[in-house]
Design a protein around this motif. Structure first.
Motif, PDB file in Angstrom:
ATOM      1  N   GLY A 107     -38.911  69.662  -0.191  1.00 51.34           N
ATOM      2  CA  GLY A 107     -38.084  68.503  -0.512  1.00 51.34           C
ATOM      3  C   GLY A 107     -36.636  68.837  -0.779  1.00 51.34           C
ATOM      4  N   GLY A 108     -36.366  70.090  -1.189  1.00 54.30           N
ATOM      5  CA  GLY A 108     -35.000  70.533  -1.408  1.00 54.30           C
ATOM      6  C   GLY A 108     -34.284  69.740  -2.476  1.00 54.30           C
ATOM      7  N   MET A 109     -33.055  69.367  -2.176  1.00 56.18           N
ATOM      8  CA  MET A 109     -32.239  68.604  -3.135  1.00 56.18           C
ATOM      9  C   MET A 109     -32.649  67.139  -3.201  1.00 56.18           C
ATOM     10  SD  MET A 109     -28.782  68.319  -0.836  1.00 56.18           S
ATOM     11  CE  MET A 109     -28.949  69.990  -0.224  1.00 56.18           C
ATOM     12  N   PHE A 110     -33.493  66.697  -2.281  1.00 58.01           N
ATOM     13  CA  PHE A 110     -33.889  65.292  -2.236  1.00 58.01           C
ATOM     14  C   PHE A 110     -35.170  65.093  -3.035  1.00 58.01           C
ATOM     15  CE2 PHE A 110     -31.631  66.318   1.672  1.00 58.01           C
ATOM     16  CZ  PHE A 110     -30.590  65.403   1.637  1.00 58.01           C
ATOM     17  N   ASN A 111     -35.030  65.161  -4.332  1.00 56.08           N
ATOM     18  CA  ASN A 111     -36.180  64.973  -5.220  1.00 56.08           C
ATOM     19  C   ASN A 111     -36.250  63.496  -5.618  1.00 56.08           C
ATOM     20  OD1 ASN A 111     -38.330  65.334  -6.898  1.00 56.08           O
ATOM     21  ND2 ASN A 111     -37.188  66.363  -8.525  1.00 56.08           N
ATOM     22  N   ASN A 112     -36.685  62.674  -4.659  1.00 56.30           N
ATOM     23  CA  ASN A 112     -36.748  61.236  -4.901  1.00 56.30           C
ATOM     24  C   ASN A 112     -37.967  60.658  -4.202  1.00 56.30           C
ATOM     25  OD1 ASN A 112     -35.959  60.822  -2.112  1.00 56.30           O
ATOM     26  ND2 ASN A 112     -33.855  61.234  -2.756  1.00 56.30           N
ATOM     27  N   TYR A 113     -38.097  59.355  -4.300  1.00 53.04           N
ATOM     28  CA  TYR A 113     -39.288  58.674  -3.798  1.00 53.04           C
ATOM     29  C   TYR A 113     -39.308  58.571  -2.282  1.00 53.04           C
ATOM     30  CZ  TYR A 113     -36.147  54.704  -3.136  1.00 53.04           C
ATOM     31  OH  TYR A 113     -35.118  53.907  -2.733  1.00 53.04           O
ATOM     32  N   ALA A 114     -38.176  58.748  -1.604  1.00 48.99           N
ATOM     33  CA  ALA A 114     -38.093  58.513  -0.168  1.00 48.99           C
ATOM     34  C   ALA A 114     -38.448  59.734   0.662  1.00 48.99           C
ATOM     35  CB  ALA A 114     -36.689  58.028   0.209  1.00 48.99           C
ATOM     36  N   ILE A 115     -38.441  60.934   0.066  1.00 47.55           N
ATOM     37  CA  ILE A 115     -38.635  62.171   0.814  1.00 47.55           C
ATOM     38  C   ILE A 115     -39.951  62.811   0.392  1.00 47.55           C
ATOM     39  CG2 ILE A 115     -37.685  64.436   1.339  1.00 47.55           C
ATOM     40  CD1 ILE A 115     -36.068  62.089   2.420  1.00 47.55           C
ATOM     41  N   VAL A 116     -40.708  63.281   1.367  1.00 49.53           N
ATOM     42  CA  VAL A 116     -41.956  64.003   1.096  1.00 49.53           C
ATOM     43  C   VAL A 116     -41.611  65.364   0.511  1.00 49.53           C
ATOM     44  CG1 VAL A 116     -44.056  64.945   2.110  1.00 49.53           C
ATOM     45  CG2 VAL A 116     -43.125  62.788   2.967  1.00 49.53           C
ATOM     46  N   GLN A 117     -42.183  65.684  -0.626  1.00 46.79           N
ATOM     47  CA  GLN A 117     -41.884  66.945  -1.320  1.00 46.79           C
ATOM     48  C   GLN A 117     -42.715  68.089  -0.735  1.00 46.79           C
ATOM     49  OE1 GLN A 117     -39.307  66.897  -3.713  1.00 46.79           O
ATOM     50  NE2 GLN A 117     -39.192  64.880  -2.755  1.00 46.79           N
ATOM     51  N   GLY A 118     -42.427  68.404   0.512  1.00 41.71           N
ATOM     52  CA  GLY A 118     -43.144  69.478   1.191  1.00 41.71           C
ATOM     53  C   GLY A 118     -43.955  68.936   2.353  1.00 41.71           C
ATOM     54  N   VAL A 119     -43.682  69.446   3.542  1.00 47.60           N
ATOM     55  CA  VAL A 119     -44.398  68.955   4.721  1.00 47.60           C
ATOM     56  C   VAL A 119     -45.857  69.400   4.722  1.00 47.60           C
ATOM     57  CG1 VAL A 119     -43.865  70.926   6.196  1.00 47.60           C
ATOM     58  CG2 VAL A 119     -44.159  68.674   7.234  1.00 47.60           C
ATOM     59  N   ASP A 120     -46.210  70.366   3.847  1.00 44.93           N
ATOM     60  CA  ASP A 120     -47.615  70.786   3.763  1.00 44.93           C
ATOM     61  C   ASP A 120     -48.499  69.711   3.140  1.00 44.93           C
ATOM     62  OD1 ASP A 120     -46.465  70.986   1.309  1.00 44.93           O
ATOM     63  OD2 ASP A 120     -46.981  73.085   0.971  1.00 44.93           O
ATOM     64  N   HIS A 121     -47.911  68.632   2.629  1.00 38.00           N
ATOM     65  CA  HIS A 121     -48.700  67.474   2.221  1.00 38.00           C
ATOM     66  C   HIS A 121     -49.193  66.674   3.421  1.00 38.00           C
ATOM     67  CE1 HIS A 121     -47.918  67.772  -2.122  1.00 38.00           C
ATOM     68  NE2 HIS A 121     -46.698  68.138  -1.786  1.00 38.00           N
TER      69      HIS A 121
END
Length: 235
Positions: A107-121
């Protein structure tokens, strides 16, 4: 001069796993899946300066049915996640995934509801490539490591046994440092033995290290204690 001219008798002995692994690693076709700024580094990797064609990977497939490597280059939004999974399901087996950049990996710097926090999800990841953005040399290094993984991949029953061993190894991993410190504090200075490895105890802090005399820190004065001057004045 090919390898066949270096053989002593024209006969080469190998295993089916090695032969299949060599063929697979030499014919990896990536799928075009650039999502953000990491895609610019991915595009430059295919240029003449870095020459991705040396690995036979210059053919970027526009259809997932002719690709077996997905390079997720950039952040993955919640809207893009189902599309990414659909493309992954349409790719030919066996298939592999490289998570390019910190945004795709965590997720990097985009720690919000719109970005998946890791593509391994969304899809299983074989190689995690850090950086923001990673340079083309780093992507080439990740591709070389993926080639080594493909070359040594097991087949059939050996593959199932390898997966079981890897799962057991993950279950036997050491806990995090914070958990290990808590276990040490409860078990004493010597520390416990986790997974056959003795843990080191914490160093003993003495009074001299804190700047106090050997007898320890001075005792605080009591609240009801009065100095001689205060007592004389009161009398």
């Amino acid at each position: 001069m090919g390898v066949e001219e270096k053989l002593p008798s024209g006969i080469l002995l190998t295993s089916v796993e090695k032969l299949a692994g060599y063929a697979r690693k030499s014919s990896v076709w990536p799928a075009t899946f650039g999502l953000a700024c990491c895609a610019i580094e991915l595009i430059s990797t295919g240029g003449p300066r870095h020459d991705l064609a040396r690995f036979g990977m210059e053919r970027a497939s526009n259809t997932p049915r002719q690709a077996d490597l997905m390079i997720v280059a950039g952040r993955v939004s919640q809207k893009m996640a189902p599309v990414l999974r659909q493309i992954y399901d349409q790719m030919a087996d066996p298939k592999w995934v490289i998570s390019m950049g910190v945004c795709a990996s965590s997720g990097g710097m985009f720690n919000n509801y719109a970005i998946v926090q890791g593509v391994d999800h969304i899809v299983p990841v074989d190689i995690y490539l850090p950086g923001c953005p990673p340079r083309p040399e780093m992507l080439l290094d990740a591709i070389v490591k993926l080639h080594d993984k493909i070359l040594n991949m097991k087949l059939g029953v050996n593959r199932e046994r390898e997966v079981t061993e890897l799962e057991q190894a993950r279950l036997r991993r050491l806990p995090l440092a914070a958990d290990l410190a808590g276990i040490q504090s409860r078990a004493g200075v010597g520390g416990p033995t986790v997974a056959g490895t003795p843990a080191l105890g914490s160093p003993t802090v003495s009074a001299q290290n804190l700047g106090f005399p050997a007898s320890g820190p001075p005792e605080p004065a009591r609240a009801d204690a009065r100095s001689p001057e205060t007592g004389a004045a009161g009398e």
